[in-house]
Motif scaffolding. Sequence first.
Motif, PDB file in Angstrom:
ATOM      1  N   ALA A 217       0.671  -0.351  -7.311  1.00  0.00           N
ATOM      2  CA  ALA A 217       1.538   0.091  -6.215  1.00  0.00           C
ATOM      3  C   ALA A 217       1.046  -0.272  -5.011  1.00  0.00           C
ATOM      4  CB  ALA A 217       1.204   1.686  -6.563  1.00  0.00           C
ATOM      5  N   LEU A 218      -0.047  -0.438  -4.616  1.00  0.00           N
ATOM      6  CA  LEU A 218      -0.541  -0.877  -3.194  1.00  0.00           C
ATOM      7  C   LEU A 218      -0.100  -2.316  -3.089  1.00  0.00           C
ATOM      8  CD1 LEU A 218      -3.970   0.827  -2.991  1.00  0.00           C
ATOM      9  CD2 LEU A 218      -1.870   1.527  -1.843  1.00  0.00           C
ATOM     10  N   ASP A 219      -0.511  -3.164  -3.925  1.00  0.00           N
ATOM     11  CA  ASP A 219      -0.125  -4.359  -4.061  1.00  0.00           C
ATOM     12  C   ASP A 219       1.229  -4.910  -3.785  1.00  0.00           C
ATOM     13  OD1 ASP A 219      -2.906  -5.114  -4.059  1.00  0.00           O
ATOM     14  OD2 ASP A 219      -3.102  -5.647  -6.286  1.00  0.00           O
ATOM     15  N   GLN A 220       1.923  -4.102  -4.724  1.00  0.00           N
ATOM     16  CA  GLN A 220       3.522  -4.249  -4.474  1.00  0.00           C
ATOM     17  C   GLN A 220       4.350  -3.587  -3.622  1.00  0.00           C
ATOM     18  OE1 GLN A 220       4.374  -3.528  -8.486  1.00  0.00           O
ATOM     19  NE2 GLN A 220       2.918  -5.108  -9.337  1.00  0.00           N
ATOM     20  N   GLY A 221       3.436  -2.807  -2.685  1.00  0.00           N
ATOM     21  CA  GLY A 221       4.065  -1.789  -1.794  1.00  0.00           C
ATOM     22  C   GLY A 221       5.114  -0.848  -2.139  1.00  0.00           C
ATOM     23  N   LYS A 222       4.974  -0.392  -3.288  1.00  0.00           N
ATOM     24  CA  LYS A 222       5.688   0.638  -3.997  1.00  0.00           C
ATOM     25  C   LYS A 222       5.267   1.890  -3.421  1.00  0.00           C
ATOM     26  CE  LYS A 222       6.149  -0.990  -8.563  1.00  0.00           C
ATOM     27  NZ  LYS A 222       5.165  -0.918  -9.955  1.00  0.00           N
ATOM     28  N   GLU A 223       6.438   2.873  -3.369  1.00  0.00           N
ATOM     29  CA  GLU A 223       6.128   4.233  -2.803  1.00  0.00           C
ATOM     30  C   GLU A 223       5.301   4.850  -3.739  1.00  0.00           C
ATOM     31  OE1 GLU A 223       8.967   8.020  -2.136  1.00  0.00           O
ATOM     32  OE2 GLU A 223      10.082   6.028  -2.008  1.00  0.00           O
ATOM     33  N   LEU A 224       4.149   5.636  -3.356  1.00  0.00           N
ATOM     34  CA  LEU A 224       3.050   6.225  -4.071  1.00  0.00           C
ATOM     35  C   LEU A 224       3.759   7.544  -4.784  1.00  0.00           C
ATOM     36  CD1 LEU A 224       0.050   5.518  -1.788  1.00  0.00           C
ATOM     37  CD2 LEU A 224       0.823   4.452  -3.964  1.00  0.00           C
ATOM     38  N   ARG A 225       3.460   7.750  -6.050  1.00  0.00           N
ATOM     39  CA  ARG A 225       4.050   9.060  -6.505  1.00  0.00           C
ATOM     40  C   ARG A 225       2.979  10.172  -6.059  1.00  0.00           C
ATOM     41  NH1 ARG A 225       0.798  10.116 -11.336  1.00  0.00           N
ATOM     42  NH2 ARG A 225      -0.082   8.201 -12.216  1.00  0.00           N
ATOM     43  N   GLU A 226       3.418  11.463  -6.407  1.00  0.00           N
ATOM     44  CA  GLU A 226       2.484  12.753  -5.778  1.00  0.00           C
ATOM     45  C   GLU A 226       1.162  12.527  -5.961  1.00  0.00           C
ATOM     46  OE1 GLU A 226       1.337  16.063  -6.923  1.00  0.00           O
ATOM     47  OE2 GLU A 226       1.172  16.460  -4.940  1.00  0.00           O
ATOM     48  N   ALA A 227       0.764  12.221  -7.310  1.00  0.00           N
ATOM     49  CA  ALA A 227      -0.771  12.442  -7.592  1.00  0.00           C
ATOM     50  C   ALA A 227      -1.563  11.255  -6.644  1.00  0.00           C
ATOM     51  CB  ALA A 227      -0.901  11.934  -9.079  1.00  0.00           C
ATOM     52  N   PHE A 228      -0.784  10.131  -6.372  1.00  0.00           N
ATOM     53  CA  PHE A 228      -1.444   9.174  -5.503  1.00  0.00           C
ATOM     54  C   PHE A 228      -1.616   9.749  -4.223  1.00  0.00           C
ATOM     55  CE2 PHE A 228       0.149   5.631  -8.691  1.00  0.00           C
ATOM     56  CZ  PHE A 228      -1.114   5.808  -9.336  1.00  0.00           C
ATOM     57  N   LEU A 229      -1.061  10.863  -3.627  1.00  0.00           N
ATOM     58  CA  LEU A 229      -1.205  10.915  -2.267  1.00  0.00           C
ATOM     59  C   LEU A 229      -2.305  12.412  -2.176  1.00  0.00           C
ATOM     60  CD1 LEU A 229       2.764  11.050  -1.644  1.00  0.00           C
ATOM     61  CD2 LEU A 229       1.052   9.612  -0.798  1.00  0.00           C
ATOM     62  N   GLN A 230      -2.792  12.831  -3.028  1.00  0.00           N
ATOM     63  CA  GLN A 230      -3.698  13.852  -2.987  1.00  0.00           C
ATOM     64  C   GLN A 230      -4.831  13.305  -2.529  1.00  0.00           C
ATOM     65  OE1 GLN A 230      -4.427  15.581  -6.867  1.00  0.00           O
ATOM     66  NE2 GLN A 230      -2.259  16.226  -7.039  1.00  0.00           N
ATOM     67  N   PRO A 231      -5.696  14.119  -1.668  1.00  0.00           N
ATOM     68  CA  PRO A 231      -7.072  13.646  -1.427  1.00  0.00           C
ATOM     69  C   PRO A 231      -7.875  14.024  -2.577  1.00  0.00           C
ATOM     70  CG  PRO A 231      -6.475  16.025  -0.764  1.00  0.00           C
ATOM     71  CD  PRO A 231      -5.228  15.520  -1.286  1.00  0.00           C
ATOM     72  N   SER A 232      -8.456  12.749  -2.889  1.00  0.00           N
ATOM     73  CA  SER A 232      -9.481  12.438  -3.926  1.00  0.00           C
ATOM     74  C   SER A 232     -10.083  11.132  -3.714  1.00  0.00           C
ATOM     75  CB  SER A 232      -8.941  12.576  -5.028  1.00  0.00           C
ATOM     76  OG  SER A 232      -8.354  11.256  -5.615  1.00  0.00           O
ATOM     77  N   ALA A 233     -11.536  11.132  -3.936  1.00  0.00           N
ATOM     78  CA  ALA A 233     -12.340  10.025  -3.830  1.00  0.00           C
ATOM     79  C   ALA A 233     -11.663   8.727  -4.984  1.00  0.00           C
ATOM     80  CB  ALA A 233     -13.969  10.359  -4.429  1.00  0.00           C
ATOM     81  N   LEU A 234     -10.934   9.395  -5.946  1.00  0.00           N
ATOM     82  CA  LEU A 234     -10.506   8.010  -6.709  1.00  0.00           C
ATOM     83  C   LEU A 234      -9.487   7.564  -6.092  1.00  0.00           C
ATOM     84  CD1 LEU A 234     -10.514   6.703  -9.549  1.00  0.00           C
ATOM     85  CD2 LEU A 234      -8.929   8.720 -10.497  1.00  0.00           C
ATOM     86  N   ASN A 235      -8.390   8.104  -5.412  1.00  0.00           N
ATOM     87  CA  ASN A 235      -7.507   7.629  -4.806  1.00  0.00           C
ATOM     88  C   ASN A 235      -7.989   6.799  -3.465  1.00  0.00           C
ATOM     89  OD1 ASN A 235      -5.301   8.436  -6.128  1.00  0.00           O
ATOM     90  ND2 ASN A 235      -4.757  10.166  -4.876  1.00  0.00           N
ATOM     91  N   TRP A 236      -8.943   7.186  -2.657  1.00  0.00           N
ATOM     92  CA  TRP A 236      -9.464   6.442  -1.514  1.00  0.00           C
ATOM     93  C   TRP A 236     -10.430   5.354  -2.001  1.00  0.00           C
ATOM     94  CZ3 TRP A 236     -11.173  11.747   0.216  1.00  0.00           C
ATOM     95  CH2 TRP A 236     -10.466  12.723   0.736  1.00  0.00           C
TER      96      TRP A 236
END
Length: 474
Positions: free
Chosen positions: A225-244
């Motif tokens: 998603a990051l590489d293709q510039g896609k919109e991030l789904r809800e889980a990807f917007l949560q604060p977590s070390a995994l996302n960061w």
Amino acid sequence: MSFASYGLSFHSRYAANVSFTTNAVGVIGNGYDKFQEKAFQFLRSDADIIVLPSSAVQELSTLPPNIADGTKALEHDLMGPYTGLNFILQSRLHHRIVQRKLTPNLGLLTPHLEDELGKAVEDLFPDGANHGWTEVELYPLLLSLTARTSARAFVGTTFCRDSRWLNSAVNFVEDLFRTVIILRAFPSWLHPVVCVFMPSYWRGKGYFRSARQVLGPYIQERLDALDQGKELREAFLQPSALNWLVDIAEGDERNLARLAHTETVLSLAGIHTMLLRQLSIIYDLTAHPEYLEGLRTEVADHSAHWNKASYGQLRKLDSFMRESQRLAPPTVLGLKRIMQQPYTLQDGTLLPKGAYVCVAAYAIENDPRIYPEPEKFDGLRSLMQGDGTDSNKHTFAATDTKVLGFGHGKTACPGRFFASLVIKMSVIKLITEYEFEFLPGKGRPKNWIAHEFLFASPWDRIRMRKREVGTCPF
Ligand code: HEM
């Protein structure tokens, strides 16, 4: 170049290793008392350990990793090649994620952690405790509680209640220490043979595999998603070390296995260290109930306007936690380093390249010249030391040349602010909602020390019951 050799004249390496395995506090403490301001050396099966005097703490803590490397010492102590921990030598991602993302975002994480802790207490604590005194093994209870709560910050809501992840995160650490303790009973040249016969070694490999299987598809989706510039789904917007983690990984670090393994290392660094703190604090409070009302009142004083900043204002709790860690630290040795080049300390001691050096953290924190009546549990000790000029100097997360549970200086544990928050949160929950007492005729369960590490018995039982009126502010 020579060091005072403690006990070497009559000890073979094997006998010295047995003494250290069973009595590290005594071995190091005797050396510390005997040599005072001089470095001394003792033998462990895997290394000749140089213990520097307390006067060298400040200098050692300022040496950069190209001179004295703490990560190499950690990897050596935790037997990297046999526990999979050797990958921490290839990148600093496990450190960067804590320093650059987890710690600066503690305010954002606080309500999520409070929410998860509350849900975990409801799910995990025995129903019997809601109706009267109930006997429990507190260790496994707090282990599950800590794993769940910290997982909310480490892997977010997608995985923090996923039993596959939680079991791996918890069991990985237990098997890792089994492997380390068993292998240390053998000379290093036998390790590649002995490990093959150890179930903990094979299970250890399985946890890394399982981390890749559980987290891998999520990590891949986020990378894409990051590489293709896609919109991030809800889980990807949560604060977590995994996302960061996925955001800050660079070059070779942007790799499923590396990212999943880094998450496993966060669990290693965080879960058991925080569990043992909480366990000790509850045992210490049960042994010294005279502190309980003071701590509850301190929380109540902030309850009306409870927010993330309130945790920083609980000075009695900070002091109590510090005293508990002074008497039951995670390890009896501190500032462990492997010298990357020869270095001469200001006192003239030459540390050769490749030497393993450290300081006698437990002995320093129990030295009567530094801590009067060190054997006495004084829950308000560090509060009384504060002169009011620097309000952060005596907090649980603060380090000092005489307060070494988290190391000291620039290389001190980057996770200590997170640890302080999570431990305070769960201690507040436990003492405002529950009461504890030892079993009739029993006192505070003893800590176990094997080699330099502190453990606690998972089978010790204690009684708990819910308070009639709970006063937890969150
Ligand atoms: C009470 C709980 C904890 C204690 C007592 C503790 C203690 C320590 C100590 C003594 C060190 C070595 C410092 C030195 O170089 O001298 C360390 C390093 C570290 N800790 Fe902690 N820690 C705790 C919790 C945590 C948590 C919750 C995290 C993660 C969120 C964490 C992450 C780390 C990391 C990444 C390192 C550096 C490892 C390296 O050098 O590569 N720690 N910790």
